[in-house]
Write a protein that holds these residues in place. Structure first.
Motif, short mmCIF file in Angstrom:
data_model
loop_
_atom_site.label_atom_id
_atom_site.label_comp_id
_atom_site.label_asym_id
_atom_site.label_seq_id
_atom_site.Cartn_x
_atom_site.Cartn_y
_atom_site.Cartn_z
N GLN A 1 0.92 -1.16 0.02
CA GLN A 1 -0.20 0.21 0.35
C GLN A 1 0.74 1.39 0.53
OE1 GLN A 1 -3.55 0.17 0.68
NE2 GLN A 1 -3.42 -2.16 0.04
N TRP A 2 0.60 2.00 -0.65
CA TRP A 2 1.35 3.03 -0.72
C TRP A 2 0.32 4.75 0.25
CZ3 TRP A 2 0.17 8.84 -1.33
CH2 TRP A 2 1.51 9.47 -1.63
N LEU A 3 1.23 5.29 0.74
CA LEU A 3 0.68 5.88 2.29
C LEU A 3 1.93 7.51 1.71
CD1 LEU A 3 -0.17 4.05 4.83
CD2 LEU A 3 -2.34 5.60 3.47
N PRO A 4 0.88 8.37 2.41
CA PRO A 4 2.02 9.63 1.70
C PRO A 4 2.64 9.91 3.09
CG PRO A 4 -0.70 10.68 1.90
CD PRO A 4 -0.54 9.32 2.44
N GLU A 5 3.93 11.04 2.89
CA GLU A 5 5.11 11.13 3.98
C GLU A 5 4.34 12.02 5.11
OE1 GLU A 5 9.46 13.27 4.68
OE2 GLU A 5 8.37 12.63 2.59
N PRO A 6 4.27 11.19 6.03
CA PRO A 6 3.41 12.11 6.86
C PRO A 6 4.79 13.32 7.55
CG PRO A 6 4.64 9.89 7.92
CD PRO A 6 4.65 10.14 6.58
N LEU A 7 3.46 14.10 8.20
CA LEU A 7 4.84 15.44 9.02
C LEU A 7 3.74 15.82 9.96
CD1 LEU A 7 5.03 17.99 6.21
CD2 LEU A 7 6.01 16.31 6.53
N LEU A 8 4.84 15.95 11.37
CA LEU A 8 4.46 16.17 13.02
C LEU A 8 4.14 16.92 12.23
CD1 LEU A 8 7.20 14.10 14.35
CD2 LEU A 8 5.11 13.33 13.91
N ASP A 9 3.17 17.40 13.49
CA ASP A 9 2.51 18.78 13.84
C ASP A 9 3.76 20.02 14.40
OD1 ASP A 9 -0.19 18.21 13.24
OD2 ASP A 9 -1.43 19.12 14.15
N GLY A 10 3.46 21.10 13.41
CA GLY A 10 5.04 22.15 13.90
C GLY A 10 5.80 21.95 12.99
N ASP A 11 5.41 20.88 11.65
CA ASP A 11 6.58 21.31 10.62
C ASP A 11 5.76 22.34 10.05
OD1 ASP A 11 7.07 20.91 8.59
OD2 ASP A 11 7.77 18.47 8.50
N PRO A 12 6.64 23.44 9.23
CA PRO A 12 6.01 24.24 8.88
C PRO A 12 5.95 24.08 7.00
CG PRO A 12 8.91 25.04 8.56
CD PRO A 12 7.87 23.33 9.61
N MET A 13 6.26 23.06 6.50
CA MET A 13 5.65 22.46 5.33
C MET A 13 4.85 22.23 5.32
SD MET A 13 7.66 19.23 2.73
CE MET A 13 8.68 20.12 2.94
N LEU A 14 3.51 22.12 6.31
CA LEU A 14 1.96 22.08 6.59
C LEU A 14 1.66 22.96 5.93
CD1 LEU A 14 2.11 20.05 10.17
CD2 LEU A 14 1.24 19.44 7.80
N GLY A 15 1.94 24.50 6.11
CA GLY A 15 0.91 25.36 5.87
C GLY A 15 0.37 26.23 6.57
N PRO A 16 -0.36 26.82 5.84
CA PRO A 16 -2.16 27.49 6.26
C PRO A 16 -2.73 26.64 6.70
CG PRO A 16 -1.92 27.41 4.54
CD PRO A 16 -0.81 26.76 4.17
N ALA A 17 -2.88 26.64 8.36
CA ALA A 17 -3.67 26.44 9.46
C ALA A 17 -5.09 26.80 9.35
CB ALA A 17 -3.39 25.07 10.23
N ASP A 18 -5.26 28.02 9.34
CA ASP A 18 -6.32 28.71 9.82
C ASP A 18 -7.55 28.81 9.35
OD1 ASP A 18 -4.45 30.32 10.60
OD2 ASP A 18 -4.04 31.53 9.04
N THR A 19 -8.16 28.25 8.92
CA THR A 19 -9.55 27.71 8.56
C THR A 19 -9.98 26.19 8.72
OG1 THR A 19 -9.05 27.19 6.38
CG2 THR A 19 -10.00 29.22 6.47
N VAL A 20 -11.33 25.58 8.43
CA VAL A 20 -11.14 23.80 8.22
C VAL A 20 -10.75 23.37 6.97
CG1 VAL A 20 -13.39 21.97 8.99
CG2 VAL A 20 -13.37 24.27 10.27
N GLU A 21 -11.25 23.74 5.69
CA GLU A 21 -10.65 23.01 4.47
C GLU A 21 -8.99 23.33 4.24
OE1 GLU A 21 -14.11 25.50 4.52
OE2 GLU A 21 -12.62 26.42 4.83
N GLN A 22 -8.03 24.51 5.30
CA GLN A 22 -6.74 23.94 5.14
C GLN A 22 -6.23 23.28 6.03
OE1 GLN A 22 -5.73 28.78 6.63
NE2 GLN A 22 -5.61 28.95 4.45
N ARG A 23 -6.69 23.26 7.43
CA ARG A 23 -6.64 22.14 7.35
C ARG A 23 -7.08 20.73 7.06
NH1 ARG A 23 -8.07 25.51 11.72
NH2 ARG A 23 -10.87 24.77 12.20
#
Length: 314
Positions: free
Chosen positions: A83-105
């Motif tokens: 099975q292929w799954l994405p590379e996980p990013l721990l919260d706090g990683d800047p690569m997660l990008g904007p998280a101001d809205t429900v849609e962004q999260r």
């Protein structure tokens, strides 16, 4: 014309945004970094005096590089082991990008990144640029060389495809920690019924070992089957001790905004287990164990304040 310090600075001010776009498009932090570096090389070679809006130019170049990469990635994933799954990013990683809205999260949640594999490259690009970065359809159409109506249609299709397979419920930090605590308690109890009570009837478990470490090559379906698998996974055995080479410390840490477990051996992240939560319980358990996809997680965890482990598997 030689690139000036200000030209470099202008690019660097966009780097985190570009990396966040590329990660959502590719599902891989390392591939996202490569795409951003290639964008910089294009920026370096361009006639910068003719570029009126640098942010739009950089986003267009990056997006098209990612679209080309997505096309070849689909072919590679057809031969991927298991099975292929994405590379996980721990919260706090800047690569997660904007998280101001429900849609962004939601757009960067592990569940949605996995579901985005269903989308065509153009659907994925339109969805990411519109939902996570709030570009207008006019701007997206110019970047992708589409009509504005085509961009709108691609966005509607992408939203529909993702809605068809999504059961996720957003949870706050306190609720996420409670879910993880209950999950650990149930998984280590040795009682299958305790785990079943936390799962929805149609729960699924998916693991990605990438052919590098042992992992089920097919999904496990149904609450009882998933519970039995998890009971065995958390049961200490001599074989696991030999394989891991030492005790495994299990931490609670949000990953891509989802309640998750992060497993370390000798300071190295060897597994990440993301729990997708719906209104009636845990709907999916997605486990990333491919060491190639855990390098960035290890680097971030090493410098983060993570406290004591919830559990140590001896």
């Amino acid at each position: 014309m030689a690139m000036t310090a200000e030209d470099v600075s202008r690019f660097e001010r966009s780097r985190h945004r570009l990396e966040a776009i590329a990660y959502r498009l590719l599902g891989s932090a390392s591939e996202a970094e490569d795409a951003v570096q290639e964008t910089f090389l294009r920026w370096q070679a361009a006639d910068l005096g003719r570029i009126e809006v640098p942010e739009a130019w950089l986003t267009k170049v990056l997006t098209n590089l990612c679209l080309n990469q997505l096309t070849s990635a689909r072919a590679r994933r057809e031969t991927y082991v298991g099975q292929w799954l994405p590379e996980p990013l721990l919260d706090g990683d800047p690569m997660l990008g904007p998280a101001d809205t429900v849609e962004q999260r939601e757009s960067v949640s592990y569940a949605v990144l996995t579901l985005m594999e269903r989308l065509s490259p153009n659907e994925r690009a339109v969805y990411v640029l519109r939902e996570a970065f709030d570009y207008s359809h006019r701007e997206i159409a110019e970047m992708l060389e589409l009509t504005e109506s085509a961009s709108q249609q691609l966005f509607r299709r992408a939203k529909q495809h993702l809605a068809d397979g999504r059961t996720r419920t957003e949870v706050d930090e306190a609720t996420a920690r409670r879910i993880v605590d209950e999950f650990i308690l149930a998984a280590t109890s040795g009682q299958t019924e305790s785990i079943v009570r936390l799962l929805t009837a149609d729960a699924v478990s998916i693991g990605d070992g990438g052919g590098k470490v042992p992992a089920r090559t097919t999904a496990i379906l149904g609450a009882l089957a998933v519970a039995r698998f998890l009971r065995g996974l958390f049961k200490p055995t001599a074989a696991k001790r030999v394989y891991l080479g030492g005790p495994a410390d299990v931490y609670a840490w949000p990953v891509n905004g989802e309640p998750s477990l992060v497993v370390l051996v000798d300071g190295e992240v060897v597994g990440v287990m993301c729990l997708e939560v719906g209104a009636d319980g845990i709907t999916a358990v997605r486990s990333q164990a491919n060491p190639d996809k855990l390098v960035r997680a290890t680097e971030l965890f090493a410098v983060a304040e993570h406290g004591e482990p919830l559990l140590t598997i001896l």
